[in-house]
Design a protein around this motif. Structure first.
Motif, PDB file in Angstrom:
ATOM      1  N   LEU A  97     125.783  -1.928  -0.700  1.00  0.00           N
ATOM      2  CA  LEU A  97     124.447  -2.476  -0.414  1.00  0.00           C
ATOM      3  C   LEU A  97     124.236  -2.720   1.079  1.00  0.00           C
ATOM      4  CD1 LEU A  97     123.915  -4.943  -3.413  1.00  0.00           C
ATOM      5  CD2 LEU A  97     122.542  -2.916  -2.880  1.00  0.00           C
ATOM      6  N   CYS A  98     125.335  -2.776   1.837  1.00  0.00           N
ATOM      7  CA  CYS A  98     125.227  -3.027   3.287  1.00  0.00           C
ATOM      8  C   CYS A  98     125.527  -1.789   4.130  1.00  0.00           C
ATOM      9  CB  CYS A  98     126.220  -4.099   3.721  1.00  0.00           C
ATOM     10  SG  CYS A  98     126.002  -5.681   2.947  1.00  0.00           S
ATOM     11  N   ALA A  99     126.086  -0.760   3.518  1.00  0.00           N
ATOM     12  CA  ALA A  99     126.577   0.374   4.312  1.00  0.00           C
ATOM     13  C   ALA A  99     125.453   1.324   4.713  1.00  0.00           C
ATOM     14  CB  ALA A  99     127.626   1.133   3.504  1.00  0.00           C
ATOM     15  N   ASP A 100     125.637   1.986   5.852  1.00  0.00           N
ATOM     16  CA  ASP A 100     124.751   3.091   6.231  1.00  0.00           C
ATOM     17  C   ASP A 100     125.274   4.379   5.611  1.00  0.00           C
ATOM     18  OD1 ASP A 100     123.005   1.651   8.071  1.00  0.00           O
ATOM     19  OD2 ASP A 100     124.841   1.392   9.241  1.00  0.00           O
ATOM     20  N   LEU A 101     126.604   4.454   5.497  1.00  0.00           N
ATOM     21  CA  LEU A 101     127.238   5.654   4.948  1.00  0.00           C
ATOM     22  C   LEU A 101     128.430   5.226   4.087  1.00  0.00           C
ATOM     23  CD1 LEU A 101     127.878   8.738   4.859  1.00  0.00           C
ATOM     24  CD2 LEU A 101     129.093   8.449   7.022  1.00  0.00           C
ATOM     25  N   ALA A 102     128.447   5.715   2.857  1.00  0.00           N
ATOM     26  CA  ALA A 102     129.600   5.460   1.977  1.00  0.00           C
ATOM     27  C   ALA A 102     130.381   6.757   1.832  1.00  0.00           C
ATOM     28  CB  ALA A 102     129.112   4.977   0.609  1.00  0.00           C
ATOM     29  N   VAL A 103     131.629   6.725   2.240  1.00  0.00           N
ATOM     30  CA  VAL A 103     132.482   7.914   2.167  1.00  0.00           C
ATOM     31  C   VAL A 103     133.492   7.700   1.037  1.00  0.00           C
ATOM     32  CG1 VAL A 103     134.120   9.380   3.400  1.00  0.00           C
ATOM     33  CG2 VAL A 103     132.211   8.328   4.643  1.00  0.00           C
ATOM     34  N   ILE A 104     133.584   8.693   0.162  1.00  0.00           N
ATOM     35  CA  ILE A 104     134.467   8.591  -1.005  1.00  0.00           C
ATOM     36  C   ILE A 104     135.634   9.568  -0.839  1.00  0.00           C
ATOM     37  CG2 ILE A 104     134.577   8.786  -3.527  1.00  0.00           C
ATOM     38  CD1 ILE A 104     131.460   8.684  -3.494  1.00  0.00           C
ATOM     39  N   PRO A 105     136.836   9.054  -0.564  1.00  0.00           N
ATOM     40  CA  PRO A 105     137.986   9.969  -0.589  1.00  0.00           C
ATOM     41  C   PRO A 105     138.338  10.243  -2.047  1.00  0.00           C
ATOM     42  CG  PRO A 105     138.507   7.866   0.526  1.00  0.00           C
ATOM     43  CD  PRO A 105     137.237   7.676  -0.238  1.00  0.00           C
ATOM     44  N   CYS A 106     138.652  11.484  -2.367  1.00  0.00           N
ATOM     45  CA  CYS A 106     138.942  11.818  -3.757  1.00  0.00           C
ATOM     46  C   CYS A 106     140.150  12.745  -3.830  1.00  0.00           C
ATOM     47  CB  CYS A 106     137.718  12.495  -4.370  1.00  0.00           C
ATOM     48  SG  CYS A 106     137.929  12.868  -6.111  1.00  0.00           S
ATOM     49  N   GLN A 107     141.145  12.348  -4.597  1.00  0.00           N
ATOM     50  CA  GLN A 107     142.325  13.201  -4.778  1.00  0.00           C
ATOM     51  C   GLN A 107     142.019  14.287  -5.818  1.00  0.00           C
ATOM     52  OE1 GLN A 107     146.386  11.165  -4.534  1.00  0.00           O
ATOM     53  NE2 GLN A 107     145.098   9.548  -5.318  1.00  0.00           N
ATOM     54  N   PRO A 108     142.715  15.409  -5.744  1.00  0.00           N
ATOM     55  CA  PRO A 108     142.423  16.498  -6.668  1.00  0.00           C
ATOM     56  C   PRO A 108     143.046  16.312  -8.042  1.00  0.00           C
ATOM     57  CG  PRO A 108     144.073  17.183  -5.084  1.00  0.00           C
ATOM     58  CD  PRO A 108     143.746  15.769  -4.761  1.00  0.00           C
ATOM     59  N   SER A 109     142.506  15.405  -8.840  1.00  0.00           N
ATOM     60  CA  SER A 109     142.955  15.286 -10.229  1.00  0.00           C
ATOM     61  C   SER A 109     141.769  14.846 -11.070  1.00  0.00           C
ATOM     62  CB  SER A 109     144.084  14.257 -10.364  1.00  0.00           C
ATOM     63  OG  SER A 109     143.531  12.963 -10.478  1.00  0.00           O
ATOM     64  N   ARG A 124     124.302   5.422  -6.119  1.00  0.00           N
ATOM     65  CA  ARG A 124     122.942   5.788  -6.558  1.00  0.00           C
ATOM     66  C   ARG A 124     122.115   4.545  -6.869  1.00  0.00           C
ATOM     67  NH1 ARG A 124     122.973  10.455  -5.234  1.00  0.00           N
ATOM     68  NH2 ARG A 124     123.953  12.196  -6.314  1.00  0.00           N
ATOM     69  N   GLN A 125     122.750   3.557  -7.523  1.00  0.00           N
ATOM     70  CA  GLN A 125     122.029   2.325  -7.838  1.00  0.00           C
ATOM     71  C   GLN A 125     121.579   1.638  -6.546  1.00  0.00           C
ATOM     72  OE1 GLN A 125     124.898   0.261 -10.246  1.00  0.00           O
ATOM     73  NE2 GLN A 125     124.543   1.577 -12.019  1.00  0.00           N
ATOM     74  N   ALA A 126     122.473   1.599  -5.563  1.00  0.00           N
ATOM     75  CA  ALA A 126     122.115   0.983  -4.283  1.00  0.00           C
ATOM     76  C   ALA A 126     120.988   1.777  -3.622  1.00  0.00           C
ATOM     77  CB  ALA A 126     123.334   0.933  -3.363  1.00  0.00           C
ATOM     78  N   GLN A 127     121.092   3.101  -3.684  1.00  0.00           N
ATOM     79  CA  GLN A 127     120.072   3.953  -3.044  1.00  0.00           C
ATOM     80  C   GLN A 127     118.689   3.716  -3.667  1.00  0.00           C
ATOM     81  OE1 GLN A 127     121.967   7.748  -3.724  1.00  0.00           O
ATOM     82  NE2 GLN A 127     122.733   7.879  -1.615  1.00  0.00           N
ATOM     83  N   SER A 129     117.517   0.982  -4.788  1.00  0.00           N
ATOM     84  CA  SER A 129     116.908  -0.281  -4.346  1.00  0.00           C
ATOM     85  C   SER A 129     116.779  -0.358  -2.826  1.00  0.00           C
ATOM     86  CB  SER A 129     117.726  -1.466  -4.866  1.00  0.00           C
ATOM     87  OG  SER A 129     119.005  -1.443  -4.285  1.00  0.00           O
ATOM     88  N   ARG A 130     117.291   0.658  -2.115  1.00  0.00           N
ATOM     89  CA  ARG A 130     117.274   0.580  -0.639  1.00  0.00           C
ATOM     90  C   ARG A 130     116.638   1.815  -0.005  1.00  0.00           C
ATOM     91  NH1 ARG A 130     122.866   0.197   1.747  1.00  0.00           N
ATOM     92  NH2 ARG A 130     121.687  -0.106   3.650  1.00  0.00           N
ATOM     93  N   ASN A 131     115.650   2.351  -0.671  1.00  0.00           N
ATOM     94  CA  ASN A 131     114.959   3.481  -0.052  1.00  0.00           C
ATOM     95  C   ASN A 131     115.881   4.646   0.296  1.00  0.00           C
ATOM     96  OD1 ASN A 131     112.280   3.843   0.327  1.00  0.00           O
ATOM     97  ND2 ASN A 131     112.130   2.233   1.900  1.00  0.00           N
ATOM     98  N   GLY A 132     116.874   4.875  -0.535  1.00  0.00           N
ATOM     99  CA  GLY A 132     117.759   6.031  -0.307  1.00  0.00           C
ATOM    100  C   GLY A 132     119.051   5.723   0.422  1.00  0.00           C
ATOM    101  N   ALA A 133     119.186   4.547   1.019  1.00  0.00           N
ATOM    102  CA  ALA A 133     120.438   4.186   1.719  1.00  0.00           C
ATOM    103  C   ALA A 133     121.434   3.617   0.695  1.00  0.00           C
ATOM    104  CB  ALA A 133     120.157   3.165   2.806  1.00  0.00           C
ATOM    105  N   PRO A 134     122.696   3.768   0.892  1.00  0.00           N
ATOM    106  CA  PRO A 134     123.364   4.433   1.998  1.00  0.00           C
ATOM    107  C   PRO A 134     123.457   5.955   1.794  1.00  0.00           C
ATOM    108  CG  PRO A 134     125.015   3.594   0.485  1.00  0.00           C
ATOM    109  CD  PRO A 134     123.674   3.207  -0.078  1.00  0.00           C
ATOM    110  N   LEU A 135     123.673   6.657   2.919  1.00  0.00           N
ATOM    111  CA  LEU A 135     124.069   8.056   2.818  1.00  0.00           C
ATOM    112  C   LEU A 135     125.415   8.087   2.113  1.00  0.00           C
ATOM    113  CD1 LEU A 135     123.450   9.102   6.521  1.00  0.00           C
ATOM    114  CD2 LEU A 135     122.133   9.911   4.546  1.00  0.00           C
ATOM    115  N   ALA A 136     125.720   9.202   1.480  1.00  0.00           N
ATOM    116  CA  ALA A 136     127.018   9.284   0.796  1.00  0.00           C
ATOM    117  C   ALA A 136     127.651  10.638   1.060  1.00  0.00           C
ATOM    118  CB  ALA A 136     126.819   9.089  -0.704  1.00  0.00           C
TER     119      ALA A 136
END
Ligand code: ATP
Ligand code: MG
Length: 214
Positions: A97-109, A124-127, A129-136
């Motif tokens: 809810l506070c981030a400009d960009l949320a980065v998701i590290p994901c392992q290959p499994s 998506r839920q945050a986006q 309520s926040r006009n599309g933010a955060p970027l992901a």
């Protein structure tokens, strides 16, 4: 001032490793950077304290405090890196809810891809309520070169519906060694650390490019 959060409920996907390396990289780009450690294990703040370079760090775990403090701290720094906790907790919700960009590290499994999908849903839920933010954005973390699992995972990541960073961070002993060596890959010697440093450099350039105005 931008707030970049590393989030994923799955433990061990490299949130803290990426957060510490990103903070270090930004410091060496002459950015005024603060890392917010939101994980009860406090691994990133302990790690930062062990480094030779001084990188500002604040441990904040309560969901309410994260909501209150992140926007305040963002005013005081060029970049705020938030190391998210394992588990899709209320704290993670506050962070996105506070981030400009949320980065998701994901392992290959399969398990990791499912966790990443849960993180995307929270974002998506945050986006909504926040006009599309955060970027992901999502990136493949700890992938083993030349394996089918890696190739399949790249395909599965597309189904998450968020931008995929082109850089893959491979599973490397040099990266695993950094915490114990109280260092980052830039401070370790040897070819393996140089290669790891090149991957991080590429990943972080991609991440920062997402925050540049279009
Ligand atoms: N690319 C890599 N190659 C090898 N080991 C790695 C790599 N990235 C992370 N690791 C190792 O994997 C373990 C988990 O990494 P890390 O603590 O960064 O994950 P995390 O997502 O923060 O986990 P948690 O959710 O428990 O906080 C650590 O021992 C770390 O050294
Ligand atoms: Mg961690």
């Amino acid at each position: 001032m931008s707030v970049i959060a590393l989030v994923n409920q799955k433990g061990g996907c490299a949130k803290s490793t990426t957060a510490v390396h990103l903070a270090y990289w930004l410091l060496h780009k002459q950015r005024n950077v603060l890392l917010v450690d939101a994980d009860a294990q406090r691994s990133s703040s302990i790690w930062l304290e062990s480094l030779e370079d001084t990188i500002a760090c604040e441990v904040i775990q309560s969901p309410d405090l994260l909501l209150e403090r992140i926007p305040q701290l963002a005013q005081q720094y060029d970049e705020l890196i938030v190391d998210g906790p394992a588990g899709l907790s209320d704290a993670t919700q506050s962070i996105v809810l506070c981030a400009d960009l949320a980065v998701i590290p994901c392992q290959p499994s399969g398990v990791d891809l499912r966790s990443a999908a849960d993180a995307v849903q929270l974002i998506r839920q945050a986006q909504a309520s926040r006009n599309g933010a955060p970027l992901a954005a999502v990136f493949l973390s700890r992938a083993v070169k030349g394996t089918r699992l890696k190739e399949e995972a790249m395909g599965h990541l597309e189904s998450l519906g968020v931008p995929i960073l082109k850089t893959v961070i491979h599973q490397r002993q040099a990266i695993a060694d950094t915490f114990g060596q109280t260092a980052t890959v830039w401070e370790l010697l040897g070819k393996a650390s140089v290669e790891a440093a090149e991957e991080f450099e590429q990943l972080f350039q991609e991440i920062m490019a997402l925050l540049e105005p279009a």
